[in-house]
Design a protein around this motif. Structure first.
Motif, PDB file in Angstrom:
ATOM      1  N   GLN A  93       0.828  -1.205   0.000  1.00 57.43           N
ATOM      2  CA  GLN A  93       0.000   0.000   0.000  1.00 57.43           C
ATOM      3  C   GLN A  93       0.862   1.255   0.000  1.00 57.43           C
ATOM      4  O   GLN A  93       0.546   2.243  -0.672  1.00 57.43           O
ATOM      5  N   ARG A  94       1.979   1.212   0.730  1.00 51.88           N
ATOM      6  CA  ARG A  94       2.875   2.369   0.784  1.00 51.88           C
ATOM      7  C   ARG A  94       3.567   2.579  -0.560  1.00 51.88           C
ATOM      8  O   ARG A  94       3.799   3.708  -0.979  1.00 51.88           O
ATOM      9  N   GLN A 143       2.275   1.810  -3.449  1.00 51.00           N
ATOM     10  CA  GLN A 143       1.251   2.368  -4.331  1.00 51.00           C
ATOM     11  C   GLN A 143       0.989   3.836  -4.009  1.00 51.00           C
ATOM     12  O   GLN A 143       0.817   4.669  -4.902  1.00 51.00           O
ATOM     13  N   SER A 144       0.988   4.140  -2.718  1.00 50.11           N
ATOM     14  CA  SER A 144       0.762   5.527  -2.299  1.00 50.11           C
ATOM     15  C   SER A 144       1.915   6.419  -2.738  1.00 50.11           C
ATOM     16  O   SER A 144       1.708   7.542  -3.222  1.00 50.11           O
ATOM     17  N   SER A 188       1.675   7.048  -6.436  1.00 52.38           N
ATOM     18  CA  SER A 188       0.587   7.982  -6.730  1.00 52.38           C
ATOM     19  C   SER A 188       0.996   9.407  -6.390  1.00 52.38           C
ATOM     20  O   SER A 188       0.744  10.354  -7.153  1.00 52.38           O
ATOM     21  N   THR A 189       1.678   9.581  -5.241  1.00 44.73           N
ATOM     22  CA  THR A 189       2.129  10.914  -4.828  1.00 44.73           C
ATOM     23  C   THR A 189       3.159  11.465  -5.798  1.00 44.73           C
ATOM     24  O   THR A 189       3.130  12.634  -6.181  1.00 44.73           O
TER      25      THR A 189
END
Length: 577
Positions: A88-89, A91-92, A95-96
């Protein structure tokens, strides 16, 4: 498991010969969310296989908890949660980064003359790289490769699994491992071993796989060659030769011994572990714990598996492996594993405990099991409880509903073995049945023991007659009748001819006449005795271990203990017969 430390500065060298350590340093993993996804899927696959094993244990064993897998599964589950968070990190972060890039491009199009926009791009890039590096470091620190290695080695080379992770202690006192299992099951630690009350954890070793029904301990180390070489350099180990000669096991003569040492002088203490190499300490601790543990009078075998270390490539590493083997430890390296990797994995059923593997062709049946074999509690699927039932019978009825004794334990244990019992056991069993047995219990006794009017029945007909008195399917290969024999001639002959150790006299002192006939007969004939009398079995083991002296090969009778007993249904509430 901790990962290999990053190398800094010049590579260390050994006094014996400079080594090119660079070729042993693994190539760095490139930051990528795909690595996280791959580990995530591997963890899910591992968890599914462990769950499959647990389901198999539940469907096959009376007490699935005897095989300790739950803590290993818990560790893998924790690893899965960590990998999910990392993914998840990743992917985050991706995205950022994409959002920041879009904003920066828009800003550049509005004012291309401002140099600080370019500077901002560089700072953002550095921030992204920093995030990626931190995430990849966390990913490389995952314990999943270790758990996967333990599981693959268990599946690929082990039989009769008892535990995936268990701690064993040494304190100078030999304890039977079955007692340790009971204690460990009550106090389970995070790593699955369970620190025993009043035990010093420093005097213990954590075993990754307890296999062969407790007779083999397997330790897995995912240490790499580069990490081992750096550890040797850090602790000042050097290669040296002494004039001392040793003989290899199985060799015809002595050879010069290569000694690894990191000390000078004679003030080195054997128990000082501060400068000891991790693998040498591991082998030594395994030996200490194994020497303090016996399972059915024997010490467990020891095996250490090193999937990331090769043999025959680096002399210094070969010396470490040789030193480990000097403690009586079997060491397997990646060469052995690479050969095994090409073979098809055994079915999970191979990991099931094999409690009957050492049974002799003929089994000696104790009185306690003779009674269980004819009890109404063992043969009726539905039992109406009566006010006269003793509370012990009520407990047995409840247990029987969950796991029928004959179907799940006794008949599988007996198989096609020839069955006999001593005259004393048969006489006592008949006395109890005659005194308090029901009509059906008395009839079963006559058929099973070959008493009139069933004395001359063919075995198959005897089984059919017995089937008429049971709600369960009686095995057609069950060897009826159970023959009663006089044990005294064999016991007397063994004592006269010195075929039984002197400690047998001590053992005999604490036995009643019936127990003396049953257990001593099994001992002198080398026959497996099957019983539910756990108290007497432990009493015999304790007496032998207390009086073992220096005889490391001393063994007592081979006894298999049934998990539970069955009383006769006719037992009155307050009778203690």
């Amino acid at each position: 498991m901790t990962q290999d430390p990053a190398s800094t500065g010049d590579p260390p060298t050994f006094p014996h010969k400079p080594l090119d350590l660079q070729k042993y340093i693994p190539s760095p993993i490139q930051p990528s969310s795909k690595a996280s996804e791959r580990l995530h899927q591997q963890c899910l696959d591992l968890l599914a296989e462990v769950d499959e094993l647990q389901s198999l244990l539940k469907s096959s064993l009376r007490n699935p908890q005897l095989v300790e897998v739950r803590q290993f599964r818990s560790n893998v589950t924790s690893e899965l949660k960590m990998l999910q968070k990392l993914e998840q990190r990743f992917q985050s972060a991706a995205s950022t980064s994409e959002s920041q890039t879009k904003v920066q491009r828009e800003s550049q199009s509005q004012d291309q003359d401002q140099d600080h926009d370019s500077d901002g791009d560089g700072e953002a890039g550095e921030d992204d790289d920093s995030v990626d590096m931190r995430l990849m470091h966390a990913l490389r620190s995952s314990n999943l490769p270790f758990y996967q290695a333990v599981w693959d080695i268990a599946r690929g080379s082990c039989y009769g699994l008892l535990a995936l992770g268990k701690r064993f202690y040494w304190d100078g006192q030999v304890k039977d491992s079955s007692e340790k299992e009971k204690s460990a099951s009550k106090t389970t630690s995070k790593k699955g071993g369970g620190k025993q009350p009043n035990k010093d954890k420093r005097k213990s070793v954590f075993v990754d796989i307890v296999a062969d029904d407790g007779e083999e301990w397997v330790k897995v180390s995912t240490m790499s060659e580069s990490r081992l070489l750096f550890e040797m350099a850090k602790k000042g180990w050097e290669r040296d030769s002494e004039d001392e000669c040793m003989s290899d096991e199985g060799s015809d003569g002595p050879r010069r011994r290569t000694v690894l040492r990191n000390f000078d002088g004679s003030d080195y203490e054997e128990d000082d572990d501060e400068d000891e190499l991790e693998l040498i300490k591991l082998a030594r601790d395994l030996r200490k714990a194994a020497d303090a543990t016996r399972l059915r009078y024997r010490h467990p075998r020891l095996r250490v598996v090193l999937p990331k270390i090769g043999e025959g490539n680096v002399p210094e590493i070969d010396d470490i492996l040789h030193e480990m083997r000097s403690y009586g430890v079997k060491v397997e390296c990646q060469e052995t594993l690479s050969i095994a990797a090409g073979a098809k994995k055994p079915e999970l059923t191979c990991l099931l405990p094999r409690p009957f593997k050492r049974f002799t062709a003929t089994l000696n049946v104790d009185c306690t099991l003779l009674l269980a074999l004819v009890s109404d509690l063992s043969h009726a699927k539905e039992i109406v409880t009566l006010p006269s039932f003793h509370r012990a019978i009520l407990r047995q009825i409840e247990v029987e509903k969950q796991q029928p004794l004959l179907q799940t334990e006794l008949w599988p244990a007996m198989g096609e073995h020839e069955l006999l019992c001593t005259n004393e056991a048969a006489i006592r069993m008949r006395e109890i049945v005659e005194l308090i047995g029901t009509d059906t219990e008395k009839e079963r006794t006559k058929i099973m023991m070959g008493d009139p009017p069933y004395a001359r029945l063919d075995r198959q007909i005897a089984v059919q007659k017995f089937q008429e008195l049971s709600d369960w399917q009686v095995p057609t290969h069950w060897q009826l009748p159970i023959k009663a024999i006089d044990p005294q001639p064999a016991i007397t002959a063994a004592k006269t001819e010195g075929k039984i150790p002197p400690v047998a006299d001590r053992v005999a002192e604490g036995l009643s006449d019936i127990n003396h006939s049953v257990f001593m007969y099994g001992w002198v004939t080398g026959m497996t005795t099957i019983s539910s009398n756990r108290t007497i079995d432990k009493q015999i083991e304790t007496t032998i271990e207390t009086n073992r002296g220096t005889d490391e090969d001393l063994e007592g009778p081979m006894v298999w203990i049934c998990d539970t007993a069955r009383s006769l249904a006719g037992k009155e509430k307050d009778r203690k017969a």
